[in-house]
Design a protein around this motif. Structure first.
Motif, PDB file in Angstrom:
ATOM      1  N   UNK A  85      47.095  33.809  37.882  1.00 33.88           N
ATOM      2  CA  UNK A  85      45.888  34.530  37.496  1.00 33.88           C
ATOM      3  C   UNK A  85      46.179  35.898  36.910  1.00 33.88           C
ATOM      4  N   UNK A  86      47.401  36.412  37.101  1.00 33.42           N
ATOM      5  CA  UNK A  86      47.694  37.793  36.688  1.00 33.42           C
ATOM      6  C   UNK A  86      47.434  38.030  35.187  1.00 33.42           C
ATOM      7  N   UNK A  87      47.945  37.186  34.277  1.00 32.90           N
ATOM      8  CA  UNK A  87      47.675  37.468  32.859  1.00 32.90           C
ATOM      9  C   UNK A  87      46.183  37.488  32.498  1.00 32.90           C
ATOM     10  N   UNK A  88      45.390  36.469  32.899  1.00 29.46           N
ATOM     11  CA  UNK A  88      43.971  36.557  32.552  1.00 29.46           C
ATOM     12  C   UNK A  88      43.243  37.694  33.265  1.00 29.46           C
ATOM     13  N   UNK A  89      43.697  38.043  34.489  1.00 35.93           N
ATOM     14  CA  UNK A  89      43.076  39.184  35.179  1.00 35.93           C
ATOM     15  C   UNK A  89      43.351  40.468  34.413  1.00 35.93           C
ATOM     16  N   UNK A  90      44.564  40.603  33.888  1.00 34.48           N
ATOM     17  CA  UNK A  90      44.922  41.778  33.094  1.00 34.48           C
ATOM     18  C   UNK A  90      44.034  41.875  31.869  1.00 34.48           C
ATOM     19  N   UNK A  91      43.827  40.764  31.228  1.00 39.05           N
ATOM     20  CA  UNK A  91      42.920  40.684  30.083  1.00 39.05           C
ATOM     21  C   UNK A  91      41.546  41.205  30.437  1.00 39.05           C
ATOM     22  N   UNK A  92      41.030  40.698  31.555  1.00 41.47           N
ATOM     23  CA  UNK A  92      39.693  41.068  31.984  1.00 41.47           C
ATOM     24  C   UNK A  92      39.634  42.552  32.305  1.00 41.47           C
TER      25      UNK A  92
END
Lengths: 255, 223
Positions: free
Chosen positions: B150-157
């Motif tokens: 989840x880290x990459x999409x969380x960073x995006x968000x």
């Protein structure tokens, strides 16, 4: 010859077990008794229901009718996570085709997780047991690696050690060598052979007929969700009675 | 054609002391909102994959509503609309944090759902077969692996939400854009000041990107 068993002595007892998957009748009136120390190998074509059968034993699959008791714990049809199911799962170990090691944990942590969280062992005790088991399956030097750094054969031996760490009364093997490269199959079968020699009760789904013949006390042939034939390896391989058994064996023993 | 207007670096630099006080507000609204949004996201993300149908419906409703309406409308609704319902005004900072929370929460719900569902069935089956309870299987086996994914999409968000706070100048909270607008009203140096405002957003989001990349690398090294 099927071992004659009294209900009291069997560790697994299935009576008239039925499982439907939509309109598909996956398991059809299965009666099965397994006694402690017995090594039962289940064979059959893919889709015959053999994996489903052993997955019923530890509740990974539900069934719709019939009775199933494992070490005295009774599992009801369509039973959700009951107390009995929890007890069964702590007493029954399982090795999967795809190993299913936990990739985020080191080898040693894979093995100590359940003893610590489920059995409540102290870390020191869990570690000592894990090291002893890794030694036993021949990969003591890999304890601190992660699953992704191991070969398939090594991973499957870790999976075996992980299941054994719970000190199970019964071990289930769901095609344990089917995902392995040919040169690694031997090392996993060796570890299982050892286990059988030590008297572990084992139920094995496999396509390794040579291995089945050698270690099994009883072979069960499943055809379209039914036990079509069962007997000693000698009887079943040398003189199969059932037509389906004969044609199945002719196909798998050809090469 | 002859441009008599030139980029005035001294005007740009002169605006810095006036813009800087906006940064803590931007950060406070962003990370305050994201912190709440993270928990909202875990909550609804897990409801979204619950075996109980009406709980899944509840999560779908929440996600559709807050993902399907503009965040500008959401913050206006909270700041101007809700006080009519409550009978008392809402602090602009609180309104901003709430808007980021409910908005990012909707997206994070989907990130959580996707992360958890991406973990192979076998992981859960192996956990249960070892006697772990469903909660233990989730806590020790499923979640740690899902979180890593989840880290990459969380960073995006996170980056999207930081930029979304720029819209909150409309409710008068003194974040970066608002500070810039006030300064421009007095000096008429829109080019230089918005350039500096943009640069400050870039510094914030870039820093976050670098931190996330390190976090991700540590996660991968751990396997």
């Amino acid at each position: 010859m099927t071992p004659t068993t009294s209900p009291e002595s069997s560790i697994v007892r299935m009576q008239k077990l039925n499982k439907h998957f939509g309109s598909l009748h996956v398991l059809n009136n299965i009666d099965l008794d397994i006694v402690p120390g017995e090594v039962v190998v289940i064979i059959g074509a893919s889709g015959s229901g053999k994996s489903t059968l052993i997955r019923c034993i530890n509740g990974l699959e539900e069934f719709q009718s019939g009775t199933l008791s494992v070490d005295g714990n009774i599992l009801k049809p369509d039973g959700k996570s009951s107390k009995a199911l929890q007890t069964i799962r702590t007493e029954v170990g399982m090795v999967f085709q795809q190993f299913n090691l936990f990739p985020h944990l080191s080898v040693i942590d894979n093995i100590t997780l359940a003893p610590m969280k489920v059995r409540g062992w102290r870390r020191d005790d869990a570690l000592a047991t894990a090291r002893r088991l890794l030694e036993r399956v021949g990969i003591a030097d890999q304890a601190d690696k992660y699953p992704g750094q191991l070969s398939g054969g090594q991973q499957q031996r870790v999976a075996l050690a992980r299941a054994l760490a719970m000190e199970p009364r019964l071990m289930l093997f769901d095609e344990p060598t089917s995902a392995l490269d040919p040169e690694m199959i031997g090392e996993v079968l060796d570890a299982m052979r050892e286990l059988a020699k030590e008297g572990m009760t084992m139920v094995i789904v496999t396509h390794e007929m040579g291995f089945a013949r050698e270690v099994a006390d009883r072979i069960i042939f499943i055809h379209k969700g039914e036990i079509a034939e069962q007997g000693t390896p000698e009887a079943l391989f040398s003189a199969p009675q059932n037509d389906h058994t004969r044609s199945f064996l002719a196909r798998v023993l050809k090469h | 054609m002859d441009f008599d207007f030139q980029f005035d670096w001294s005007a740009a630099f002169a605006s810095i002391p006036y813009l800087l006080p906006g940064i803590p507000w931007t950060l406070l609204i962003s990370f305050g909102g994201l912190a709440f949004g993270f928990f909202i996201g875990i909550f609804f993300g897990l409801l979204r994959i619950s075996p109980i149908r009406w709980l899944r419906w509840l999560a779908v409703c929440y996600i559709e509503i807050f993902r399907g309406t503009p965040i500008l409308v959401q913050v206006l609704f909270i700041f101007y609309g809700l006080p009519q319902l409550l009978g008392s005004p809402i602090n602009a900072l609180v309104a901003g944090i709430a808007a980021i929370a409910v908005n990012s929460g909707a997206y994070i719900s989907e990130i959580v759902r996707g992360g958890v569902q991406s973990i192979e069935r076998g992981q859960r089956e192996a956990s249960l077969s070892l006697g772990l309870s469903r909660v233990q299987a989730f806590r020790y086996v499923i979640w740690p692996q899902a979180f890593r994914r989840m880290i990459p999409p969380l960073g995006n968000q996170g980056i999207i939400s930081i930029k979304d706070t720029s819209l909150f100048s409309v409710i008068g909270v003194g974040e970066l854009v608002r500070q810039g607008q006030i300064y421009i009203a007095a000096t008429f140096t829109a080019l230089e000041v918005y350039f500096m405002v943009a640069l400050m957003y870039l510094v914030i989001t870039w820093t976050l990107s670098i931190l996330l990349r390190q976090l991700e690398r540590r996660g991968i090294a751990g396997q």
